[in-house]
Design an enzyme around this catalytic site. Structure first.
Site, PDB file in Angstrom:
ATOM      1  N   LYS A  93      -8.278  -5.250  12.470  1.00 40.17           N
ATOM      2  CA  LYS A  93      -7.082  -4.584  13.002  1.00 40.17           C
ATOM      3  C   LYS A  93      -6.728  -5.140  14.387  1.00 40.17           C
ATOM      4  CE  LYS A  93      -6.040  -1.493   9.738  1.00 40.17           C
ATOM      5  NZ  LYS A  93      -4.812  -1.655   8.922  1.00 40.17           N
ATOM      6  N   GLY A  97       0.828  -1.204   0.000  1.00 41.73           N
ATOM      7  CA  GLY A  97       0.000   0.000   0.000  1.00 41.73           C
ATOM      8  C   GLY A  97       0.859   1.248   0.000  1.00 41.73           C
ATOM      9  N   TYR A 136     -13.630  -3.642  10.358  1.00 40.11           N
ATOM     10  CA  TYR A 136     -12.278  -3.075  10.288  1.00 40.11           C
ATOM     11  C   TYR A 136     -11.596  -3.165  11.656  1.00 40.11           C
ATOM     12  CZ  TYR A 136      -8.867   0.816   9.655  1.00 40.11           C
ATOM     13  OH  TYR A 136      -7.750   1.611   9.600  1.00 40.11           O
ATOM     14  N   ILE A 142      -4.877  10.645  10.953  1.00 35.95           N
ATOM     15  CA  ILE A 142      -3.801  11.008  10.032  1.00 35.95           C
ATOM     16  C   ILE A 142      -4.445  11.557   8.762  1.00 35.95           C
ATOM     17  CG2 ILE A 142      -1.729  10.220   8.844  1.00 35.95           C
ATOM     18  CD1 ILE A 142      -1.571   9.871  11.915  1.00 35.95           C
ATOM     19  N   SER A 153       1.419   3.341  -2.487  1.00 37.02           N
ATOM     20  CA  SER A 153       1.148   4.285  -3.576  1.00 37.02           C
ATOM     21  C   SER A 153       0.783   5.682  -3.081  1.00 37.02           C
ATOM     22  CB  SER A 153       0.023   3.736  -4.471  1.00 37.02           C
ATOM     23  OG  SER A 153      -1.128   3.498  -3.701  1.00 37.02           O
ATOM     24  N   VAL A 167      -3.326  -7.076  -2.614  1.00 33.98           N
ATOM     25  CA  VAL A 167      -2.992  -7.909  -1.459  1.00 33.98           C
ATOM     26  C   VAL A 167      -4.143  -8.812  -1.007  1.00 33.98           C
ATOM     27  CG1 VAL A 167      -1.297  -6.228  -0.629  1.00 33.98           C
ATOM     28  CG2 VAL A 167      -3.625  -6.195   0.313  1.00 33.98           C
TER      29      VAL A 167
HETATM   30  N1  LIG Z   1      -5.238   7.597   8.061  1.00 30.85           N
HETATM   31  C1  LIG Z   1      -5.534   7.217   9.316  1.00 30.85           C
HETATM   32  O1  LIG Z   1      -5.905   8.039  10.171  1.00 30.85           O
HETATM   33  C2  LIG Z   1      -5.420   5.767   9.698  1.00 30.85           C
HETATM   34  C3  LIG Z   1      -5.871   5.402  10.976  1.00 30.85           C
HETATM   35  C4  LIG Z   1      -5.753   4.093  11.368  1.00 30.85           C
HETATM   36  C5  LIG Z   1      -5.204   3.143  10.523  1.00 30.85           C
HETATM   37  N2  LIG Z   1      -4.807   3.508   9.271  1.00 30.85           N
HETATM   38  C6  LIG Z   1      -4.237   2.445   8.422  1.00 30.85           C
HETATM   39  O2  LIG Z   1      -3.091   2.923   7.751  1.00 30.85           O
HETATM   40  C7  LIG Z   1      -2.945   2.208   6.523  1.00 30.85           C
HETATM   41  C8  LIG Z   1      -2.738   3.205   5.387  1.00 30.85           C
HETATM   42  O3  LIG Z   1      -3.890   4.003   5.299  1.00 30.85           O
HETATM   43  P1  LIG Z   1      -3.884   5.502   4.703  1.00 30.85           P
HETATM   44  O4  LIG Z   1      -4.519   6.346   5.708  1.00 30.85           O
HETATM   45  O5  LIG Z   1      -2.550   5.841   4.181  1.00 30.85           O
HETATM   46  O6  LIG Z   1      -4.943   5.316   3.530  1.00 30.85           O
HETATM   47  P2  LIG Z   1      -4.863   5.551   1.944  1.00 30.85           P
HETATM   48  O7  LIG Z   1      -4.247   6.865   1.656  1.00 30.85           O
HETATM   49  O8  LIG Z   1      -6.228   5.253   1.451  1.00 30.85           O
HETATM   50  O9  LIG Z   1      -3.853   4.412   1.452  1.00 30.85           O
HETATM   51  C9  LIG Z   1      -4.227   3.067   1.424  1.00 30.85           C
HETATM   52  C10 LIG Z   1      -3.141   2.303   0.699  1.00 30.85           C
HETATM   53  O10 LIG Z   1      -3.515   0.918   0.688  1.00 30.85           O
HETATM   54  C11 LIG Z   1      -3.440   0.438  -0.639  1.00 30.85           C
HETATM   55  N3  LIG Z   1      -4.412  -0.601  -0.890  1.00 30.85           N
HETATM   56  C12 LIG Z   1      -5.749  -0.561  -0.655  1.00 30.85           C
HETATM   57  N4  LIG Z   1      -6.311  -1.713  -1.064  1.00 30.85           N
HETATM   58  C13 LIG Z   1      -5.301  -2.472  -1.563  1.00 30.85           C
HETATM   59  C14 LIG Z   1      -5.257  -3.762  -2.145  1.00 30.85           C
HETATM   60  N5  LIG Z   1      -6.350  -4.512  -2.299  1.00 30.85           N
HETATM   61  N6  LIG Z   1      -4.062  -4.229  -2.556  1.00 30.85           N
HETATM   62  C15 LIG Z   1      -2.939  -3.485  -2.414  1.00 30.85           C
HETATM   63  N7  LIG Z   1      -2.913  -2.279  -1.862  1.00 30.85           N
HETATM   64  C16 LIG Z   1      -4.103  -1.784  -1.451  1.00 30.85           C
HETATM   65  C17 LIG Z   1      -3.678   1.647  -1.521  1.00 30.85           C
HETATM   66  O11 LIG Z   1      -3.014   1.489  -2.761  1.00 30.85           O
HETATM   67  P3  LIG Z   1      -3.738   1.189  -4.176  1.00 30.85           P
HETATM   68  O12 LIG Z   1      -5.064   1.879  -4.160  1.00 30.85           O
HETATM   69  O13 LIG Z   1      -2.750   1.694  -5.161  1.00 30.85           O
HETATM   70  O14 LIG Z   1      -3.843  -0.290  -4.237  1.00 30.85           O
HETATM   71  C18 LIG Z   1      -2.995   2.764  -0.730  1.00 30.85           C
HETATM   72  O15 LIG Z   1      -1.625   2.838  -1.059  1.00 30.85           O
HETATM   73  C19 LIG Z   1      -4.197   1.355   6.380  1.00 30.85           C
HETATM   74  O16 LIG Z   1      -3.923   0.040   6.818  1.00 30.85           O
HETATM   75  C20 LIG Z   1      -5.183   2.002   7.323  1.00 30.85           C
HETATM   76  O17 LIG Z   1      -6.146   1.101   7.791  1.00 30.85           O
HETATM   77  C21 LIG Z   1      -4.894   4.798   8.837  1.00 30.85           C
END
Ligand SMILES: NC(=O)c1ccc[n+]([C@@H]2O[C@H](COP(=O)([O-])OP(=O)(O)OC[C@H]3O[C@@H](n4cnc5c(N)ncnc54)[C@H](OP(=O)(O)O)[C@@H]3O)[C@@H](O)[C@H]2O)c1
Length: 277
Positions: free
Chosen positions: A170, A23, A166, A199, A25, A74
């Site tokens: 997690k 993830g 979710y 975030i 990207s 994934v």
């Molecule tokens: N932002 C927050 O506040 C927050 C809070 C708690 C946990 N998290 C966790 O942090 C992680 C990153 O989240 P983010 O906030 O950076 O969100 P994001 O900007 O939406 O990024 C999600 C990433 O996951 C990838 N992804 C989604 N589905 C996928 C798949 N089927 N196969 C491969 N890659 C996949 C996406 O890439 P592609 O679309 O290119 O595949 C993207 O790079 C996640 O696990 C999320 O649950 C975030």
């Protein structure tokens, strides 16, 4: 080419190491990839959006590190296997694994969640993490070196309405992390997790684009700001590197204090009510 970078070619706590970030990207994953490269690692960036991965890999190369773009959904076990083989062949053995790909996918009350939806969320967040850990953890254990950082969520510490699948997935990541840390510890492999909240990434645009919602969210965050992807990435670099060499099995909240505090409004009232001494 499967030659290992030597420490003399790069500096930093991860010099000469190969990292794989899922993830990568955008958002937290992209930040992790860049900060790991900044710390000296060569980095394989995985995800579905190749143009976005290309942009991240260009930034990694600009830092003087090797970057490998690997398309991988994934949720498809065969793609995980193929991606790991490609990374090992083209970059070399993986020393640092960051299981970051994930997300809630949809919102629904528990009573309305369908088994297919539940399964999709588990495939994306928990099963993918298990499969990467199994596939790359074996080699780490054989080489008696390696670190795995799994991205959990603060939803584990504070159940969130409408995203119970979710939170459950997690929570599974957190348990998997602890159990794997115990199992792989004797082999010199460390396994930890981070639990972000609030975030500023695509996941949270519904909040960040609406001033009222954004303010309501920050009511819960003592540091009184949205977190940046780098706030998580810096912690991931620490946990992935020898800087945290005697730490394993922990979950590190990265949430501006959310999980250990009260809402801003309550804090204000209590501060006002505090008797002078
Ligand atoms: N932002 C927050 O506040 C927050 C809070 C708690 C946990 N998290 C966790 O942090 C992680 C990153 O989240 P983010 O906030 O950076 O969100 P994001 O900007 O939406 O990024 C999600 C990433 O996951 C990838 N992804 C989604 N589905 C996928 C798949 N089927 N196969 C491969 N890659 C996949 C996406 O890439 P592609 O679309 O290119 O595949 C993207 O790079 C996640 O696990 C999320 O649950 C975030």
């Amino acid at each position: 080419m499967n030659t290992r970078t030597t420490a003399s070619q790069s500096s930093g706590p991860l010099a000469g190491r190969n990292a794989l970030v899922t993830g990568a990207s955008r958002g937290i994953g992209a930040a992790c990839a860049l900060r790991l490269a900044e710390a000296g690692a060569d980095v394989a960036v995985l995800g579905r959006s190749l143009p976005d991965l290309d942009k991240v890999s260009a930034q990694i190369r600009a830092l003087g590190r090797r970057a490998l773009v690997v398309g991988c959904d994934v949720t498809v076990p065969e793609q995980i296997e193929a991606a790991c083989t490609r990374v090992e062949n083209d970059l070399g053995p993986v020393d640092v694994l960051v299981n970051n790909a994930g997300g809630p996918r949809f919102q629904a009350a528990i009573m309305d969640v369908r088994p297919e939806g539940w399964q999709k969320v588990f495939d994306l967040n928990l099963t993918s993490t298990l499969l990467f850990c199994q596939r790359l953890g074996r080699g780490m254990a054989e080489r008696r070196t390696g670190t795995i950082v799994n991205v959990s969520s603060i939803a584990v510490h504070a159940p969130w309405p409408a995203i119970a699948p979710y939170g459950a997935a997690k929570s599974g990541i957190r348990h998997l992390t602890q159990a794997l840390a115990a199992e792989l510890g004797p082999s010199g492999v460390r396994v930890t997790s981070v639990s972000p909240a609030w975030i500023d990434t695509d996941i949270n645009t519904a909040y960040t684009r609406d001033p009222e919602l954004s303010d309501a969210a920050l009511d819960l965050v003592p540091l009184d700001r949205w977190g940046e992807p780098d706030d998580v990435a810096h912690a991931v670099v620490f946990l992935a590197s020898p800087l945290s060499g005697f730490i394993t099995g922990i979950d590190l909240p990265i949430d501006g204090g959310f999980s250990v505090s009260m809402p801003r409004s309550t804090r204000r009232i209590l501060n006002r009510a505090a008797p002078a001494t």
